[in-house]
Design a protein around this motif. Structure first.
Motif, PDB file in Angstrom:
ATOM      1  N   ARG A  15     -21.684 -12.404  29.781  1.00 14.39           N
ATOM      2  CA  ARG A  15     -22.646 -11.956  28.777  1.00 14.39           C
ATOM      3  C   ARG A  15     -22.982 -13.083  27.804  1.00 14.39           C
ATOM      4  NH1 ARG A  15     -23.340  -6.593  29.187  1.00 14.39           N
ATOM      5  NH2 ARG A  15     -21.689  -5.327  30.124  1.00 14.39           N
ATOM      6  N   ASN A  85     -19.951  -8.588  35.498  1.00 13.78           N
ATOM      7  CA  ASN A  85     -20.700  -9.179  34.389  1.00 13.78           C
ATOM      8  C   ASN A  85     -20.283 -10.614  34.083  1.00 13.78           C
ATOM      9  OD1 ASN A  85     -22.416  -6.873  33.149  1.00 13.78           O
ATOM     10  ND2 ASN A  85     -20.412  -5.932  33.424  1.00 13.78           N
ATOM     11  N   ASP A 118     -27.502  -6.277  39.689  1.00 15.53           N
ATOM     12  CA  ASP A 118     -28.007  -4.905  39.524  1.00 15.53           C
ATOM     13  C   ASP A 118     -29.209  -4.909  38.583  1.00 15.53           C
ATOM     14  OD1 ASP A 118     -25.904  -4.197  41.070  1.00 15.53           O
ATOM     15  OD2 ASP A 118     -24.719  -3.286  39.476  1.00 15.53           O
ATOM     16  N   MET A 120     -32.025  -3.095  35.922  1.00 13.38           N
ATOM     17  CA  MET A 120     -32.056  -2.097  34.863  1.00 13.38           C
ATOM     18  C   MET A 120     -33.001  -0.982  35.255  1.00 13.38           C
ATOM     19  SD  MET A 120     -32.232  -4.476  31.439  1.00 13.38           S
ATOM     20  CE  MET A 120     -32.372  -3.002  30.411  1.00 13.38           C
ATOM     21  N   ASN A 122     -35.908   1.500  35.152  1.00 15.46           N
ATOM     22  CA  ASN A 122     -37.177   1.496  34.427  1.00 15.46           C
ATOM     23  C   ASN A 122     -37.704   2.931  34.394  1.00 15.46           C
ATOM     24  OD1 ASN A 122     -39.802   1.201  33.469  1.00 15.46           O
ATOM     25  ND2 ASN A 122     -40.121  -0.742  34.547  1.00 15.46           N
ATOM     26  N   LYS A 140     -36.049  -5.719  35.796  1.00 12.10           N
ATOM     27  CA  LYS A 140     -35.230  -6.682  35.082  1.00 12.10           C
ATOM     28  C   LYS A 140     -33.776  -6.506  35.500  1.00 12.10           C
ATOM     29  CE  LYS A 140     -38.252  -8.769  32.432  1.00 12.10           C
ATOM     30  NZ  LYS A 140     -38.480 -10.235  32.512  1.00 12.10           N
ATOM     31  N   SER A 142     -29.765  -6.296  34.999  1.00 13.75           N
ATOM     32  CA  SER A 142     -28.906  -5.773  33.935  1.00 13.75           C
ATOM     33  C   SER A 142     -28.164  -6.892  33.226  1.00 13.75           C
ATOM     34  CB  SER A 142     -27.904  -4.760  34.512  1.00 13.75           C
ATOM     35  OG  SER A 142     -28.565  -3.666  35.101  1.00 13.75           O
ATOM     36  N   ASN A 143     -27.740  -7.901  33.984  1.00 15.16           N
ATOM     37  CA  ASN A 143     -27.020  -9.025  33.413  1.00 15.16           C
ATOM     38  C   ASN A 143     -28.025 -10.056  32.883  1.00 15.16           C
ATOM     39  OD1 ASN A 143     -25.623 -11.844  33.672  1.00 15.16           O
ATOM     40  ND2 ASN A 143     -23.961 -10.354  33.651  1.00 15.16           N
ATOM     41  N   LYS A 144     -27.919 -10.390  31.594  1.00 16.67           N
ATOM     42  CA  LYS A 144     -28.888 -11.281  30.969  1.00 16.67           C
ATOM     43  C   LYS A 144     -28.853 -12.691  31.553  1.00 16.67           C
ATOM     44  CE  LYS A 144     -29.176  -8.888  26.517  1.00 16.67           C
ATOM     45  NZ  LYS A 144     -29.007  -9.002  25.050  1.00 16.67           N
ATOM     46  N   ASP A 147     -30.788 -12.591  34.709  1.00 15.75           N
ATOM     47  CA  ASP A 147     -32.205 -12.482  34.362  1.00 15.75           C
ATOM     48  C   ASP A 147     -32.755 -13.840  33.933  1.00 15.75           C
ATOM     49  OD1 ASP A 147     -34.256 -10.515  34.375  1.00 15.75           O
ATOM     50  OD2 ASP A 147     -34.314 -10.538  32.196  1.00 15.75           O
ATOM     51  N   ASN A 199     -30.982  -2.143  44.334  1.00 11.73           N
ATOM     52  CA  ASN A 199     -30.270  -3.364  43.977  1.00 11.73           C
ATOM     53  C   ASN A 199     -30.249  -4.359  45.138  1.00 11.73           C
ATOM     54  OD1 ASN A 199     -29.580  -2.555  41.338  1.00 11.73           O
ATOM     55  ND2 ASN A 199     -27.849  -1.364  42.107  1.00 11.73           N
TER      56      ASN A 199
END
Length: 227
Positions: A15, A85, A118, A120, A122, A140, A142-144, A147, A199
């Motif tokens: 994260r 994550n 995975d 997000m 929508n 998008k 889930s893991n920034k 992304d 996914n």
């Protein structure tokens, strides 16, 4: 005859929080991403461990995993959720020198265990509508960090002058491996279960875009001289 020396470094990001083998170093501000005099991206303050064989690398990897497991158990964290994550980057530096001439070569081998891709949910898009999209841009991750990695891949595919490497710790650390003078192999792990179809489709689309990135040609790095 040649003399070979090696070092291994293991770094974890989660994260967009970075961890070494001892995560307290990050909180104390001892570790920082820098560019060294050779133009390579390094983590200043991270411990490099000398290795003499492949067995040494395996032992260090097992010890690092054991340290992480002990830390998670003390914190009462779920290992599966944590691994989904987190990104683990293992870098092996190798230098080989010809004893007679003093000329040598150096290289770097990097293994990256990336977080789950995975997507997000929508609320404005049905699952069947997402599967029908050609590029999947409406979804998008889930893991920034994933992304942000996807944004870097998109920028490289479009040959943008400005690539957002610094938007994420993961992409910042992998910058050297995503530009010229490198070879990249991406292994995409997917599920065949129908419940994971969205996914899986997202991961395959990501892998397809990654295949379109022009990395460059790896070259031989010579060190030392014949004198």
């Amino acid at each position: 005859a040649a003399q070979t020396d090696g070092e291994v470094v293991i770094c974890e990001t989660r994260r967009d929080k970075r961890k070494g083998i001892d995560e307290s170093d990050w909180r104390r501000g001892k570790l920082e991403i820098r560019t060294n005099i050779d133009g390579n991206t390094v983590v200043q303050g991270l411990v490099s461990i000398r290795i003499n064989s492949f067995e040494d690398v395996c032992q260090i990897w097992q010890e690092a995993n054991a340290n992480r497991l002990d830390r998670l158990q003390m914190q009462g964290s779920d290992l599966g959720s944590y691994e989904r994550n987190s990104n683990v980057i293992t870098t092996i530096h190798i230098q080989s020198t010809n004893i007679a001439t003093g000329v040598g070569t150096e290289g770097r081998l990097q293994f990256v265990d990336m977080a789950s891709s995975d997507i997000m949910p929508n609320p404005l898009m049905k699952s069947s509508e997402y599967r029908g999209c050609v590029d999947g841009d409406l979804a998008k991750f889930s893991n920034k960090s994933i992304d942000a990695f996807n944004d870097v891949v998109d920028a490289r595919c479009q040959f943008d002058r400005s690539v957002p490497y610094r938007n994420s710790t993961l992409t910042h650390l992998l910058r050297d491996s995503l530009e010229a003078d490198a070879k990249v192999l991406l292994l995409c792990c997917v599920s065949s279960d129908e419940a994971d179809m969205d996914n899986t489709l997202s991961a395959l689309r990501f892998a397809s875009r990654m295949q379109s990135v022009s990395i460059g040609k790896a070259t031989k790095h010579i060190i030392g001289s014949k004198e």
